[in-house]
Design a protein around this motif. Structure first.
Motif, PDB file in Angstrom:
ATOM      1  N   ASP A  14      62.746   4.056  69.542  1.00  0.00           N
ATOM      2  CA  ASP A  14      62.832   2.675  70.013  1.00  0.00           C
ATOM      3  C   ASP A  14      61.846   1.827  69.219  1.00  0.00           C
ATOM      4  O   ASP A  14      61.091   2.348  68.397  1.00  0.00           O
ATOM      5  CB  ASP A  14      62.579   2.575  71.527  1.00  0.00           C
ATOM      6  N   LYS A  15      61.853   0.533  69.470  1.00  0.00           N
ATOM      7  CA  LYS A  15      61.016  -0.360  68.667  1.00  0.00           C
ATOM      8  C   LYS A  15      59.526  -0.148  68.922  1.00  0.00           C
ATOM      9  O   LYS A  15      58.705  -0.453  68.079  1.00  0.00           O
ATOM     10  CB  LYS A  15      61.414  -1.824  68.880  1.00  0.00           C
ATOM     11  N   ARG A  16      59.175   0.400  70.053  1.00  0.00           N
ATOM     12  CA  ARG A  16      57.780   0.694  70.363  1.00  0.00           C
ATOM     13  C   ARG A  16      57.242   1.786  69.444  1.00  0.00           C
ATOM     14  O   ARG A  16      56.094   1.724  68.990  1.00  0.00           O
ATOM     15  CB  ARG A  16      57.700   1.118  71.829  1.00  0.00           C
ATOM     16  N   GLU A  17      58.068   2.778  69.169  1.00  0.00           N
ATOM     17  CA  GLU A  17      57.615   3.930  68.385  1.00  0.00           C
ATOM     18  C   GLU A  17      57.318   3.593  66.935  1.00  0.00           C
ATOM     19  O   GLU A  17      56.655   4.376  66.245  1.00  0.00           O
ATOM     20  CB  GLU A  17      58.620   5.069  68.489  1.00  0.00           C
ATOM     21  N   VAL A  18      57.765   2.437  66.465  1.00  0.00           N
ATOM     22  CA  VAL A  18      57.412   2.016  65.109  1.00  0.00           C
ATOM     23  C   VAL A  18      55.895   1.925  64.981  1.00  0.00           C
ATOM     24  O   VAL A  18      55.329   2.283  63.948  1.00  0.00           O
ATOM     25  CB  VAL A  18      58.064   0.651  64.779  1.00  0.00           C
ATOM     26  N   LEU A  19      55.248   1.488  66.043  1.00  0.00           N
ATOM     27  CA  LEU A  19      53.799   1.334  66.022  1.00  0.00           C
ATOM     28  C   LEU A  19      53.046   2.649  66.226  1.00  0.00           C
ATOM     29  O   LEU A  19      51.857   2.730  65.951  1.00  0.00           O
ATOM     30  CB  LEU A  19      53.366   0.341  67.110  1.00  0.00           C
ATOM     31  N   PHE A  20      53.732   3.662  66.726  1.00  0.00           N
ATOM     32  CA  PHE A  20      53.070   4.912  67.072  1.00  0.00           C
ATOM     33  C   PHE A  20      53.586   6.110  66.286  1.00  0.00           C
ATOM     34  O   PHE A  20      53.236   7.243  66.581  1.00  0.00           O
ATOM     35  CB  PHE A  20      53.202   5.168  68.580  1.00  0.00           C
ATOM     36  N   GLY A  21      54.399   5.860  65.292  1.00  0.00           N
ATOM     37  CA  GLY A  21      54.969   6.938  64.491  1.00  0.00           C
ATOM     38  C   GLY A  21      53.929   7.760  63.745  1.00  0.00           C
ATOM     39  O   GLY A  21      54.150   8.922  63.438  1.00  0.00           O
TER      40      GLY A  21
END
Length: 189
Positions: free
Chosen positions: A50-57
């Motif tokens: 999801d778009k949140r995981e872009v920051l936590f990848g």
């Protein structure tokens, strides 16, 4: 940029961060991120849940880097010294990417949902560091205490670093925070 060009993941991360800073996290859609990167939504979902995981990848990479540093610490190193080696490794990585890290952190700071995810990431990191110490033969509660102390040092030094005007480097702040912790614990004796 065409769809066949390399580094789709990196392009998606960069596009997402740009849009989150420009428009806000909540107002940015996956379709907009994919379009900015010159890719499709399908490609986005091949790389991120999801778009949140872009920051936590990068959380997995950070965890591997830090647990690897614990494992590679010299045999006679105390648990806290093994964690200190991990902190220095992480600090150097963050320092090299300062501008991107600061932009990412500004997006997280503006969104409670992302702040919650960041706390989960730190808890997971603490557990992984404790397990890395256990593999070195450190028993509990020492393994858990050293790991959680290391995460606290990381968080506190990181907060100082992002609030700083660029004068102090993160590894330096981590060393200072760790020394402060050591001074506090030695005063308890």
């Amino acid at each position: 940029m065409g769809r066949w060009e390399p580094n789709a993941r990196g392009r998606l991360e960069q596009a997402a961060l740009e849009l989150y800073v420009e428009r806000g996290y909540a107002q940015t859609t996956v379709a907009e991120i994919a379009a900015r990167a010159g890719l499709t939504e399908r490609t986005f979902f091949r790389h991120f849940a999801d778009k949140r995981e872009v920051l936590f990848g990068g959380a997995g990479t950070l965890q591997e880097l830090m647990t690897g540093a614990v494992a590679d610490a010299p045999e006679p190193a105390s648990p806290i010294d093994a964690v200190a080696a991990a902190l220095q490794t992480a600090g150097a990585m963050f320092q090299e990417r300062r501008e991107a890290v600061l932009r990412r952190q500004s997006v997280i700071a503006a969104n409670p949902e992302l702040q919650e995810r960041e706390l989960i990431k730190l808890a997971t990191l603490g557990s992984a560091l404790a397990e890395a110490l256990r593999r070195r033969g450190v028993t509990d509660p020492a393994a858990s205490l050293a790991a959680e102390s290391g995460v606290a040092v990381l968080r506190i030094a990181f907060e100082q670093w992002i609030g700083d005007t660029g004068q102090a480097e993160l590894p330096q702040l981590m060393r200072a925070s760790l020394e402060e912790l050591r001074a506090l614990t030695s005063a308890l004796r």
